[in-house]
Design a protein around this motif. Structure first.
Motif, short mmCIF file in Angstrom:
data_model
loop_
_atom_site.label_atom_id
_atom_site.label_comp_id
_atom_site.label_asym_id
_atom_site.label_seq_id
_atom_site.Cartn_x
_atom_site.Cartn_y
_atom_site.Cartn_z
N HIS A 142 0.85 -1.00 -0.03
CA HIS A 142 0.09 -0.11 0.00
C HIS A 142 0.95 1.27 0.00
O HIS A 142 0.56 2.27 -0.65
CB HIS A 142 -0.93 0.08 1.11
N ARG A 143 1.92 1.35 0.70
CA ARG A 143 2.78 2.48 0.72
C ARG A 143 3.58 2.56 -0.82
O ARG A 143 3.49 3.73 -1.14
CB ARG A 143 3.91 2.19 1.68
N LEU A 144 3.90 1.53 -1.02
CA LEU A 144 4.25 1.82 -2.70
C LEU A 144 3.55 2.05 -3.88
O LEU A 144 3.89 2.65 -4.73
CB LEU A 144 5.17 0.29 -2.95
N THR A 145 2.38 1.76 -3.60
CA THR A 145 1.18 2.29 -4.38
C THR A 145 0.53 3.46 -4.12
O THR A 145 -0.49 3.69 -4.86
CB THR A 145 -0.05 1.08 -4.49
N ALA A 146 0.95 4.24 -3.41
CA ALA A 146 0.41 5.70 -2.93
C ALA A 146 0.69 6.64 -3.92
O ALA A 146 1.64 6.49 -4.86
CB ALA A 146 1.14 6.18 -1.74
N GLN A 147 -0.35 7.22 -4.56
CA GLN A 147 -0.30 8.19 -5.83
C GLN A 147 0.90 9.08 -5.52
O GLN A 147 1.06 9.66 -4.48
CB GLN A 147 -1.69 8.81 -5.74
N ARG A 148 1.56 9.55 -6.67
CA ARG A 148 2.67 10.34 -6.86
C ARG A 148 3.66 10.10 -5.66
O ARG A 148 4.39 11.07 -5.14
CB ARG A 148 2.01 11.86 -6.63
N ALA A 149 4.13 8.83 -5.69
CA ALA A 149 5.01 8.52 -4.48
C ALA A 149 6.51 8.65 -5.04
O ALA A 149 7.45 8.32 -4.21
CB ALA A 149 4.69 7.19 -3.93
N GLY A 150 6.63 8.93 -6.56
CA GLY A 150 7.93 9.02 -7.10
C GLY A 150 8.34 7.46 -7.62
O GLY A 150 7.71 6.58 -7.53
N GLU A 151 9.41 7.73 -8.14
CA GLU A 151 9.88 6.30 -8.82
C GLU A 151 10.38 5.18 -8.06
O GLU A 151 10.99 5.58 -7.20
CB GLU A 151 11.05 6.70 -9.70
N PRO A 152 9.73 3.90 -7.93
CA PRO A 152 10.18 3.14 -7.26
C PRO A 152 11.52 2.80 -7.27
O PRO A 152 12.08 2.53 -8.41
CB PRO A 152 9.19 1.84 -7.49
N VAL A 153 12.38 2.19 -6.57
CA VAL A 153 13.80 1.82 -6.53
C VAL A 153 13.93 0.50 -5.69
O VAL A 153 13.49 0.56 -4.47
CB VAL A 153 14.82 3.02 -6.01
N CYS A 154 14.68 -0.32 -6.27
CA CYS A 154 14.94 -1.70 -5.55
C CYS A 154 16.28 -1.66 -5.11
O CYS A 154 17.27 -1.29 -5.52
CB CYS A 154 14.65 -2.81 -6.71
N GLY A 155 16.27 -2.38 -3.79
CA GLY A 155 17.57 -2.40 -2.96
C GLY A 155 18.16 -3.80 -3.20
O GLY A 155 19.49 -3.95 -2.87
N THR A 156 17.56 -4.46 -4.42
CA THR A 156 18.22 -5.88 -4.66
C THR A 156 19.42 -5.76 -5.53
O THR A 156 19.47 -4.93 -6.48
CB THR A 156 17.30 -6.69 -5.31
N ARG A 157 20.61 -6.35 -5.30
CA ARG A 157 21.71 -6.01 -5.97
C ARG A 157 21.50 -6.48 -7.37
O ARG A 157 20.94 -7.55 -7.79
CB ARG A 157 23.02 -7.03 -5.34
N GLY A 158 22.17 -5.50 -8.28
CA GLY A 158 21.82 -5.85 -9.73
C GLY A 158 20.60 -5.44 -10.51
O GLY A 158 20.15 -5.51 -11.47
N HIS A 159 19.58 -4.98 -9.66
CA HIS A 159 18.26 -4.48 -10.09
C HIS A 159 18.21 -3.43 -10.44
O HIS A 159 18.77 -2.26 -9.60
CB HIS A 159 17.03 -4.92 -9.13
N SER A 160 17.72 -2.83 -11.45
CA SER A 160 17.67 -1.38 -12.07
C SER A 160 16.16 -0.71 -11.41
O SER A 160 15.43 -1.55 -10.89
CB SER A 160 17.49 -1.33 -13.51
N PRO A 161 16.19 0.57 -11.26
CA PRO A 161 15.00 1.31 -10.86
C PRO A 161 13.90 1.00 -11.51
O PRO A 161 14.05 0.32 -12.70
CB PRO A 161 15.61 2.74 -11.10
N GLY A 162 12.76 1.60 -11.18
CA GLY A 162 11.56 1.16 -11.94
C GLY A 162 10.49 0.19 -10.97
O GLY A 162 9.37 -0.05 -11.51
N HIS A 163 11.03 -0.36 -10.15
CA HIS A 163 10.36 -1.24 -9.19
C HIS A 163 11.07 -1.30 -7.87
O HIS A 163 12.05 -0.97 -7.55
CB HIS A 163 10.45 -2.81 -9.93
#
Length: 315
Positions: free
Chosen positions: A20-41
């Motif tokens: 729910h926190r990550l789907t809040a409107q206008r929350a900005g681009e999601p960023v992943c902390g998993t090594r090797g993963h690009s932004p956007g999720h």
């Protein structure tokens, strides 16, 4: 001993809160902390000991019916950015199962992927969702515009015996409404807000035939004061409900005249004497609700990207 409800399993409520926190409107681009993963999720950590069926049930309880993207390692050939493909990007070709839910400008994914050691593990992630209508030419009809703006999967077409439905109701129905029901299927809601009443819905309150019969009987036996100054269908020129909102507003047709495609829409907030009239088609009413911030019941004031949340097909 009774089986534990999925929402009571350790870690599940916390996982859904993170979604729910990550789907809040206008929350900005999601960023992943998993090594090797690009932004956007953003990848989330599934609760230990909770299997994929329970994870998908938990997400579905909040976000409706999912779309299938990958089954048995085979990607749906029709998968695209409009149907959840960004959920597969972080894992390359290692996804074994994946289901997708649209919510505003986010995709929610729940499935399994093969790890570097070969083990198949549950994965849950939230990814950016582009506006499905961006850059598309404006479709001709209002219903086509609704399909475009929600990014709905049009091959899911439902067959309805409209002759039987209309015979039981005692009236023909607007063509836009019938097409919306055929394309979007059973129970569901636009932007999780506007919910159509459809034929053969599992619940009587969502079934346009049973609910119309119930309202008519209520008005006949208890009076129609709640709908003044309008009569209630099947009274001549009466109001016939075809949708409602999550805030208990009701949306009707004013069945005034022999051509249902020319019936105006009347919407009533959940307070007395709050009628609003809309002199346009059913499809135009829905499209403007989704896209026009000036619409009295607009979701465009809250969401930049729109979707249809399916609650499953009728039984």
């Amino acid at each position: 001993m009774a089986a534990m409800d999925v929402m009571e399993k350790p870690g599940v409520p916390e996982l859904l809160s993170a979604v729910h926190r990550l789907t809040a409107q206008r929350a900005g681009e999601p960023v992943c902390g998993t090594r090797g993963h690009s932004p956007g999720h953003t990848c989330l950590v599934p609760p230990a000991g909770v299997g994929l069926p329970d994870l998908q049930e938990a997400v579905g309880s909040r976000f409706g019916e999912p779309r299938g993207l990958v089954a048995g390692g085979s990607v749906d050939p029709a998968a695209s950015a409009r149907s959840g493909l960004p959920l597969l990007t972080p894992f390359g070709g290692r996804v074994v199962e994946m289901r997708a839910w649209a919510y505003g400008d986010r995709w929610i994914g729940c499935g399994t992927a093969r790890a570097a050691d070969g083990d198949v593990r549950p994965v849950v992630l939230v990814a950016a969702r582009e506006d499905p209508a961006a850059g598309m030419p404006e479709p001709a009809s209002w219903v086509e515009r609704i399909v475009a703006v929600t990014g709905w999967d049009t091959p899911r077409v439902r067959t309805v015996d409209w002759a039987a439905v209309e015979a039981r109701l005692g009236t023909a129905l607007p063509g836009d409404y019938k097409r919306l029901v055929e394309i979007f299927g059973g129970e569901g809601a636009f932007d999780g807000f506007l919910r159509l009443q459809v034929p053969d819905a599992p619940s009587a309150g969502s079934d346009i035939v049973r609910h119309t019969e119930w309202l008519g009987e209520w008005a006949r036996t208890r009076g129609g004061g709640l709908w003044e100054p309008y009569p209630v269908y099947p009274a001549p020129g009466g109001v016939l409900q075809w949708a409602g909102t999550e805030q208990a507003d009701q949306v009707y047709w004013l069945t005034d005249g022999p051509d249902p495609d020319r019936w105006p829409v009347l919407a009533q907030e959940d307070v007395p004497d709050s009628w609003r009239r809309f002199d346009g088609s059913t499809g135009e009413f829905v499209h403007r609700l989704l896209t026009d911030p000036g619409h009295p019941f607009s979701t465009a004031r809250h969401f930049d990207v729109h979707w249809y949340q399916s609650y499953g097909t009728p039984s």
